[in-house]
Design an enzyme around this catalytic site. Sequence first.
Site, PDB file in Angstrom:
ATOM      1  CE1 TYR A  22     119.905 -24.203 -17.098  1.00 36.94           C
ATOM      2  CE2 TYR A  22     118.246 -25.613 -16.086  1.00 36.94           C
ATOM      3  CZ  TYR A  22     118.611 -24.688 -17.053  1.00 36.94           C
ATOM      4  OH  TYR A  22     117.686 -24.254 -17.967  1.00 36.94           O
ATOM      5  CG  HIS A  98     121.743 -17.608 -21.036  1.00 35.72           C
ATOM      6  ND1 HIS A  98     120.633 -17.398 -20.248  1.00 35.72           N
ATOM      7  CD2 HIS A  98     121.772 -16.595 -21.929  1.00 35.72           C
ATOM      8  CE1 HIS A  98     120.018 -16.310 -20.667  1.00 35.72           C
ATOM      9  NE2 HIS A  98     120.691 -15.794 -21.681  1.00 35.72           N
TER      10      HIS A  98
HETATM   11  C1  DQA Z   1     119.128 -20.321 -18.488  1.00 34.04           C
HETATM   12  C2  DQA Z   1     118.550 -20.764 -19.833  1.00 34.04           C
HETATM   13  C3  DQA Z   1     117.064 -20.436 -19.910  1.00 34.04           C
HETATM   14  O1  DQA Z   1     116.546 -20.867 -21.154  1.00 34.04           O
HETATM   15  C4  DQA Z   1     116.328 -21.161 -18.814  1.00 34.04           C
HETATM   16  O2  DQA Z   1     114.954 -20.812 -18.831  1.00 34.04           O
HETATM   17  C5  DQA Z   1     116.916 -20.920 -17.468  1.00 34.04           C
HETATM   18  C6  DQA Z   1     118.372 -20.931 -17.330  1.00 34.04           C
HETATM   19  C7  DQA Z   1     120.613 -20.754 -18.350  1.00 34.04           C
HETATM   20  O3  DQA Z   1     121.296 -20.172 -17.506  1.00 34.04           O
HETATM   21  O4  DQA Z   1     121.044 -21.666 -19.050  1.00 34.04           O
HETATM   22  O5  DQA Z   1     116.210 -20.806 -16.476  1.00 34.04           O
HETATM   23  O6  DQA Z   1     119.088 -18.906 -18.407  1.00 34.04           O
END
Ligand code: DQA
Length: 144
Positions: A22, A98
């Site tokens: 992230y 995402h």
């Molecule tokens: C997410 C992807 C999801 O699978 C994960 O549970 C997240 C972050 C993303 O931004 O990549 O919390 O939404």
Amino acid sequence: MKVLVLNGVNLNMLGKRETELYGSETLNDLETRLTSLNKDVDLEFFQSNSEEDIINKIHSHKEEKYDFGIFNFGAHTHTNIAIRDAILSVKLPFYEVHISNVYAREEFRHVSFFSDIAEGSIVGFGFDGYEFALLKILRNKNGS
Ligand code: DQA
């Protein structure tokens, strides 16, 4: 024009959580980026780890009359029908974002309860994905 940028569960931990997936930027950094990108629309930022608060925020569209949403529901993406129903009940158009490429991850992340009701989904571009979504909203607004 009013845009709701909603981040769901665990996204308050950005910058500290699984940074290899992230990145090292925080939610505050994201808000700064989007604010500096945009001079034209009114941005409202909301993050919660509570399903109830997220649903109530979506319901507030009835009073707030958002023009568009940029939504990342985190893990709720893959599980949550109640949030989906909340969006359908108030008919709020949105882009799904995402940060990570969910399709290159575990199989349970390949399912989204939101993609089919979103105007579009942006996946795997890090924080840039939120910027792309906002740029698209601005383009649509300007008819270009
Ligand atoms: C997410 C992807 C999801 O699978 C994960 O549970 C997240 C972050 C993303 O931004 O990549 O919390 O939404």
